[in-house]
Design an enzyme around this catalytic site. Structure first.
Site, PDB file in Angstrom:
ATOM      1  N   LEU A  28       0.819  -1.220   0.000  1.00  0.00           N
ATOM      2  CA  LEU A  28       0.000   0.000   0.000  1.00  0.00           C
ATOM      3  C   LEU A  28       0.845   1.259   0.000  1.00  0.00           C
ATOM      4  CD1 LEU A  28      -2.732  -0.933   2.663  1.00  0.00           C
ATOM      5  CD2 LEU A  28      -2.991  -0.910   0.176  1.00  0.00           C
ATOM      6  N   GLY A  29       2.039   1.145   0.546  1.00  0.00           N
ATOM      7  CA  GLY A  29       2.879   2.336   0.622  1.00  0.00           C
ATOM      8  C   GLY A  29       4.258   1.987   1.109  1.00  0.00           C
ATOM      9  N   SER A  32      10.464   6.008   4.054  1.00  0.00           N
ATOM     10  CA  SER A  32      11.853   5.702   4.397  1.00  0.00           C
ATOM     11  C   SER A  32      11.943   4.926   5.709  1.00  0.00           C
ATOM     12  CB  SER A  32      12.674   6.988   4.480  1.00  0.00           C
ATOM     13  OG  SER A  32      11.829   8.105   4.594  1.00  0.00           O
ATOM     14  N   GLY A  34       9.565   2.467   6.680  1.00  0.00           N
ATOM     15  CA  GLY A  34       8.821   1.232   6.710  1.00  0.00           C
ATOM     16  C   GLY A  34       8.025   0.993   5.437  1.00  0.00           C
ATOM     17  N   VAL A  36       4.236  -0.660   4.010  1.00  0.00           N
ATOM     18  CA  VAL A  36       2.893  -0.992   4.456  1.00  0.00           C
ATOM     19  C   VAL A  36       2.228  -1.916   3.435  1.00  0.00           C
ATOM     20  CG1 VAL A  36       0.645  -0.055   5.124  1.00  0.00           C
ATOM     21  CG2 VAL A  36       2.725   1.224   5.655  1.00  0.00           C
ATOM     22  N   ASP A 166       2.129  14.916  11.857  1.00  0.00           N
ATOM     23  CA  ASP A 166       2.211  14.588  10.431  1.00  0.00           C
ATOM     24  C   ASP A 166       0.799  14.531   9.853  1.00  0.00           C
ATOM     25  OD1 ASP A 166       3.493  14.073   8.046  1.00  0.00           O
ATOM     26  OD2 ASP A 166       3.850  11.951   8.460  1.00  0.00           O
TER      27      ASP A 166
HETATM   28  P1  ADP Z   1       3.783   5.574   5.906  1.00  0.00           P
HETATM   29  O1  ADP Z   1       4.766   5.632   7.017  1.00  0.00           O
HETATM   30  O2  ADP Z   1       4.273   4.793   4.739  1.00  0.00           O
HETATM   31  O3  ADP Z   1       3.240   6.918   5.524  1.00  0.00           O
HETATM   32  P2  ADP Z   1       1.064   4.936   6.775  1.00  0.00           P
HETATM   33  O4  ADP Z   1       0.762   4.434   8.147  1.00  0.00           O
HETATM   34  O5  ADP Z   1       0.679   6.351   6.488  1.00  0.00           O
HETATM   35  O6  ADP Z   1       2.602   4.670   6.504  1.00  0.00           O
HETATM   36  O7  ADP Z   1       0.367   3.988   5.721  1.00  0.00           O
HETATM   37  C1  ADP Z   1       0.636   4.091   4.333  1.00  0.00           C
HETATM   38  C2  ADP Z   1      -0.642   3.972   3.521  1.00  0.00           C
HETATM   39  O8  ADP Z   1      -1.276   2.727   3.783  1.00  0.00           O
HETATM   40  C3  ADP Z   1      -1.687   5.016   3.899  1.00  0.00           C
HETATM   41  O9  ADP Z   1      -1.507   6.216   3.204  1.00  0.00           O
HETATM   42  C4  ADP Z   1      -2.985   4.317   3.509  1.00  0.00           C
HETATM   43  O10 ADP Z   1      -3.210   4.425   2.120  1.00  0.00           O
HETATM   44  C5  ADP Z   1      -2.687   2.872   3.825  1.00  0.00           C
HETATM   45  N1  ADP Z   1      -3.150   2.515   5.189  1.00  0.00           N
HETATM   46  C6  ADP Z   1      -2.482   2.635   6.358  1.00  0.00           C
HETATM   47  N2  ADP Z   1      -3.214   2.224   7.402  1.00  0.00           N
HETATM   48  C7  ADP Z   1      -4.399   1.802   6.901  1.00  0.00           C
HETATM   49  C8  ADP Z   1      -5.605   1.228   7.467  1.00  0.00           C
HETATM   50  N3  ADP Z   1      -5.729   0.999   8.786  1.00  0.00           N
HETATM   51  N4  ADP Z   1      -6.610   0.917   6.622  1.00  0.00           N
HETATM   52  C9  ADP Z   1      -6.506   1.118   5.286  1.00  0.00           C
HETATM   53  N5  ADP Z   1      -5.416   1.647   4.705  1.00  0.00           N
HETATM   54  C10 ADP Z   1      -4.362   1.988   5.480  1.00  0.00           C
END
Ligand code: ADP
Ligand code: MG
Length: 351
Positions: A28-29, A32, A34, A36, A166
């Protein structure tokens, strides 16, 4: 005593997970600090992709701590946290694995990128497409509803003593079950009540949404107070520095971007930040410089904020201010007359 019993009971009955319980899905993402993934729990194969897994570096420890605290103190503010653990392997060394419920497909950033915004957000909040004429009034009500949900979540965090640091559309997820926006990504958060991650890791902060005081806390308070000292002092420090107002500034920029479609791209926001800095962070001065030669889009944004006697513009200017202590708090903002008028849900009940 009750708290102790609750914690004890939770320890026994709350499920714990390990690496082998988790089946990875699509990424999903990747930042730097981690990566996801969407994932599922091997024990519950019928519910595919119902969790989100973050494999984090050393900052994962703070993020687990923050999520545990949110889970107990203000669960509705953030995505549902399930579990976090340290995963050590010979190949990758130590990683923190964090799992949440998969809340939904769309972040506020995804929705704002679409030409349909804010009507796409309205459809998600109401669960149906409204057959009403499009226009400024309706858009204002949608934006008002999104802002109320965001400020509600922020108020929960701030009342718990947590500053997110953030806040940006990418870190606001639409929770399909509760039909509300929730905050995610506590990787840069600070808990001032116990001094955890008190010194902002400013390299973690996103300059597009950061308030101008981004470095003040770290330079004026050169070392993290030890935990007991911080616990005694932090309410005072909180009053003194009003660190929660950092998030309010970021939320104000999101409000601005929702009102002005042309400010939704990264480049436009960066350019806006430059203009605002040149105006000494005075939004009213900024308006004076841009309004005379404003594009139709910009003019429309002002028109939206000027509805109901300019109450939206008033709220925006009390969020985006140079001095943290002059900015309104999340609680104060929720009590602002901008929110007096009924939002989206009331609108749908009237149908
Ligand atoms: P990063 O440190 O990479 O920004 P995030 O915690 O923001 O990590 O998560 C990255 C992306 O994953 C988010 O922008 C979102 O699109 C998706 N995401 C994260 N947590 C959730 C969740 N609980 N449910 C659905 N999507 C999520
Ligand atoms: Mg993020």
């Amino acid at each position: 005593f009750d708290m102790f019993v609750l914690a004890f009971v939770e320890r026994i009955f709350r499920p714990t997970y390990k690496k082998d319980d988790i089946v990875l899905g699509r990424k999903l993402g990747e930042g730097s600090f981690g990566v996801v993934y969407r994932a599922s729990l091997a024990k519950k194969p019928s519910r595919e992709g119902d969790i989100v897994l973050k494999k984090a570096t050393e900052y994962g420890a703070v993020e687990i701590w923050m999520n545990e605290r949110v889970r107990r103190a203000c669960a509705n503010s953030c995505a549902d946290f399930i579990y976090g653990f340290l995963e050590s392997s010979a190949k990758k060394g130590a990683e923190y694995w964090l799992i949440w419920k998969f809340e939904g497909e769309a972040t506020l950033a995804d929705l704002m990128q679409s030409k349909e915004f804010p009507y796409n957000a309205e459809a998600m909040i109401l669960g149906e497409v409204q057959d009403l004429p499009k226009g400024l009034e309706r858009e204002n009500r949608i934006i008002q509803t999104v802002m109320r949900q965001l400020l509600f979540a922020l108020d929960g965090l701030h009342s718990t003593g947590i500053v997110h640091r953030d806040i940006k559309p990418q870190n606001i997820i639409f929770s399909e079950d509760s039909r509300t926006f929730k905050i995610i990504d506590l990787g840069a958060a600070a808990d001032l009540r116990v001094g955890i991650n008190y010194i902002p890791k400013e390299f973690l902060l996103d300059p597009r949404y950061a308030a101008p005081e981004q470095y003040i806390m770290s330079t004026q308070t050169p070392s993290a107070p030890s935990v007991p000292v911080a616990a005694a002092l932090s309410p005072v420090l909180w009053q003194l520095n009003l660190p929660d107002r950092f998030d309010i500034y970021s939320a104000g920029l999101i409000f601005l971007q929702m009102a002005f479609p042309s400010l939704r791209t990264d480049n436009a926001l960066i350019q806006f930040n430059r203009q605002l800095k040149r105006c000494d962070y005075d939004l009213i001065a900024w308006r004076k410089t841009v309004e005379p030669r404003a594009s139709p889009d910009l003019r429309r944004g002002f028109e939206l904020l000027d509805l109901d006697g300019g109450i939206g513009w008033e709220l925006l200017t009390s969020m985006v201010r140079y001095k943290a202590r002059k900015r309104i708090s999340a609680k104060g903002a929720l009590a602002h007359p901008y929110f007096d008028k009924e939002g989206l849900l009331a609108l749908s009940f009237m149908q």
